[in-house]
Design a protein around this motif. Structure first.
Motif, mmCIF file in Angstrom:
data_model
loop_
_atom_site.group_PDB
_atom_site.id
_atom_site.type_symbol
_atom_site.label_atom_id
_atom_site.label_comp_id
_atom_site.label_asym_id
_atom_site.label_seq_id
_atom_site.Cartn_x
_atom_site.Cartn_y
_atom_site.Cartn_z
ATOM 1 N N GLY A 221 36.759 75.271 75.509
ATOM 2 C CA GLY A 221 36.063 74.591 76.799
ATOM 3 C C GLY A 221 36.456 75.222 78.227
ATOM 4 N N TYR A 222 37.687 75.898 78.353
ATOM 5 C CA TYR A 222 37.880 76.451 79.544
ATOM 6 C C TYR A 222 37.282 77.204 80.301
ATOM 7 N N LYS A 223 36.415 78.262 79.584
ATOM 8 C CA LYS A 223 35.583 79.038 80.342
ATOM 9 C C LYS A 223 34.150 78.261 80.941
ATOM 10 N N SER A 224 33.682 77.554 80.112
ATOM 11 C CA SER A 224 32.341 76.701 80.259
ATOM 12 C C SER A 224 32.743 75.608 81.464
ATOM 13 N N ILE A 225 33.999 75.020 81.473
ATOM 14 C CA ILE A 225 34.144 74.192 82.323
ATOM 15 C C ILE A 225 34.593 74.937 83.816
ATOM 16 N N LEU A 226 34.984 75.801 83.758
ATOM 17 C CA LEU A 226 35.439 76.820 85.133
ATOM 18 C C LEU A 226 33.929 77.275 85.535
ATOM 19 N N ILE A 227 32.893 77.782 84.714
ATOM 20 C CA ILE A 227 31.651 78.231 85.081
ATOM 21 C C ILE A 227 31.064 77.138 85.803
ATOM 22 N N SER A 228 31.087 75.820 85.122
ATOM 23 C CA SER A 228 30.291 74.579 85.639
ATOM 24 C C SER A 228 30.787 74.075 86.864
ATOM 25 N N ALA A 229 32.186 74.289 87.089
ATOM 26 C CA ALA A 229 32.893 73.646 88.250
ATOM 27 C C ALA A 229 32.441 74.902 89.564
ATOM 28 N N ILE A 230 32.365 76.047 89.129
ATOM 29 C CA ILE A 230 31.937 76.987 90.284
ATOM 30 C C ILE A 230 30.436 76.744 90.698
ATOM 31 N N ILE A 231 29.447 76.501 89.637
ATOM 32 C CA ILE A 231 28.093 76.508 89.951
ATOM 33 C C ILE A 231 28.216 75.032 90.734
ATOM 34 N N PHE B 127 32.230 67.097 76.507
ATOM 35 C CA PHE B 127 31.781 67.889 75.411
ATOM 36 C C PHE B 127 33.149 68.393 74.893
ATOM 37 N N PHE B 128 33.842 69.008 75.523
ATOM 38 C CA PHE B 128 34.858 69.598 74.813
ATOM 39 C C PHE B 128 36.377 68.835 74.862
ATOM 40 N N ARG B 129 36.144 67.558 74.729
ATOM 41 C CA ARG B 129 37.459 66.663 74.768
ATOM 42 C C ARG B 129 37.886 66.600 73.204
ATOM 43 N N VAL B 130 39.140 66.477 72.991
ATOM 44 C CA VAL B 130 39.794 66.275 71.803
ATOM 45 C C VAL B 130 40.534 65.055 71.649
ATOM 46 N N PRO B 131 39.994 63.964 71.330
ATOM 47 C CA PRO B 131 40.695 62.761 71.464
ATOM 48 C C PRO B 131 42.139 62.647 70.526
ATOM 49 N N ASN B 132 43.086 61.974 70.953
ATOM 50 C CA ASN B 132 44.304 61.848 70.188
ATOM 51 C C ASN B 132 44.065 60.780 68.898
ATOM 52 N N SER C 149 25.660 64.859 67.895
ATOM 53 C CA SER C 149 24.814 64.903 69.024
ATOM 54 C C SER C 149 25.599 65.650 69.782
ATOM 55 N N PRO C 150 25.007 66.000 70.988
ATOM 56 C CA PRO C 150 25.887 66.563 72.204
ATOM 57 C C PRO C 150 26.928 65.614 72.797
ATOM 58 N N LEU C 151 26.874 64.409 72.357
ATOM 59 C CA LEU C 151 27.924 63.263 73.010
ATOM 60 C C LEU C 151 28.960 63.252 72.124
ATOM 61 N N ASN C 152 28.882 63.757 70.593
ATOM 62 C CA ASN C 152 29.985 63.816 69.848
ATOM 63 C C ASN C 152 31.040 64.846 70.187
ATOM 64 N N VAL C 153 32.250 64.559 69.538
ATOM 65 C CA VAL C 153 33.301 65.533 69.532
ATOM 66 C C VAL C 153 33.156 66.476 68.697
ATOM 67 N N HIS C 154 33.025 67.708 69.232
ATOM 68 C CA HIS C 154 32.524 69.009 68.345
ATOM 69 C C HIS C 154 33.698 69.718 67.710
ATOM 70 N N GLN C 155 34.788 69.303 67.818
ATOM 71 C CA GLN C 155 35.844 70.032 67.055
ATOM 72 C C GLN C 155 35.714 69.835 65.448
ATOM 73 N N LYS D 139 29.275 74.677 69.485
ATOM 74 C CA LYS D 139 28.832 74.330 71.185
ATOM 75 C C LYS D 139 27.611 73.805 70.894
ATOM 76 N N PHE D 140 27.446 72.490 71.661
ATOM 77 C CA PHE D 140 26.197 71.854 71.729
ATOM 78 C C PHE D 140 25.368 71.532 70.824
ATOM 79 N N GLY D 141 25.563 70.406 70.115
ATOM 80 C CA GLY D 141 24.652 69.534 69.091
ATOM 81 C C GLY D 141 24.587 70.533 67.841
ATOM 82 N N SER D 142 24.713 69.933 66.840
ATOM 83 C CA SER D 142 24.803 70.790 65.498
ATOM 84 C C SER D 142 24.773 69.786 64.443
#
Length: 218
Positions: free
Chosen positions: A7-17, A54-59, A101-107, A185-188
């Protein structure tokens, strides 16, 4: 909770936008349209938080057991049925499918401990993940893990929104139960093909958690 490395790259891009849109908004809209600049700010900030989430990894306290098959993905169980597998087993198997869904953890995690004996990427369509033909026609990545009591095939399947499947497995690799298998990445959707007669511990529409929920007992 941590953020997955994918998620690092996607988060950086979204922050720049986010920064570009809001700098432009505050610069060019007149004071009389302040409500619009604040609306844009709130909406774009919400989008950034969604990307981070979306890119969260819960403990989690992971479930393990040599006689257990653990959920490889977060989401809802949408299929429990007998199918004929043409890809690897060439016979009938019990399919259990989990829709993310896009709201779920995707790992994604390995459902059993064992050795990877098959790993294959398939190009394909991008049908909605709950479509019956998505298991065989969509873009997907299949992995077979051989364990003490047999073999299980796990399919990472792209959906209408998911355009990238990441898989970390390789043939010959020894894996622990609930080890990281990949990311979508994103719903599957993720399918598991189990031996016939496997005792399934979940029901249709049940919500499961990767690495935690016991899908079946073998």
């Amino acid at each position: 909770m941590t953020i997955h490395k994918e998620g690092y790259k996607s988060i950086l891009i979204s922050a720049i936008i986010f920064a570009i849109i809001n700098l432009a908004s505050f610069r060019f809209f007149s004071p009389s349209m302040a409500w619009l600049t604040w609306l844009i700010f709130i909406l774009t900030l919400g989008l950034v938080f969604f990307i981070i989430s979306f890119f969260r990894v819960p403990n989690r306290k992971l479930t393990q057991g040599s006689n257990l098959v653990i959920a490889p993905a977060d989401g809802k169980v949408v299929v429990i049925e007998e199918v004929y597998d043409e890809e690897y087993f060439k016979d009938k198997r019990l399919q259990v499918s989990i829709f993310m869904s896009p709201l779920n953890v995707h790992q994604n995690r390995t459902p059993v401990a064992g050795e990877v004996v098959y790993n294959q990427y398939h190009k394909g369509k991008f049908l909605v993940a709950w479509h019956p033909k998505s298991s065989t026609e969509n873009e997907r990545h299949s992995v077979v893990i051989r364990y003490a009591k047999g073999e299980v095939l796990v399919k990472q399947i792209a959906g209408a929104l998911a355009k990238r499947i990441i898989n970390y497995m390789s043939v010959g690799q020894k894996v622990d139960q609930a080890a990281e298998m990949g990311f979508i990445k994103f719903g599957s959707r993720v399918d598991m093909l189990l031996p016939l007669g496997t005792k399934v511990n979940v029901q249709l529409n049940e919500v499961v958690k990767n690495g935690v929920t016991v899908i079946a007992t073998v």
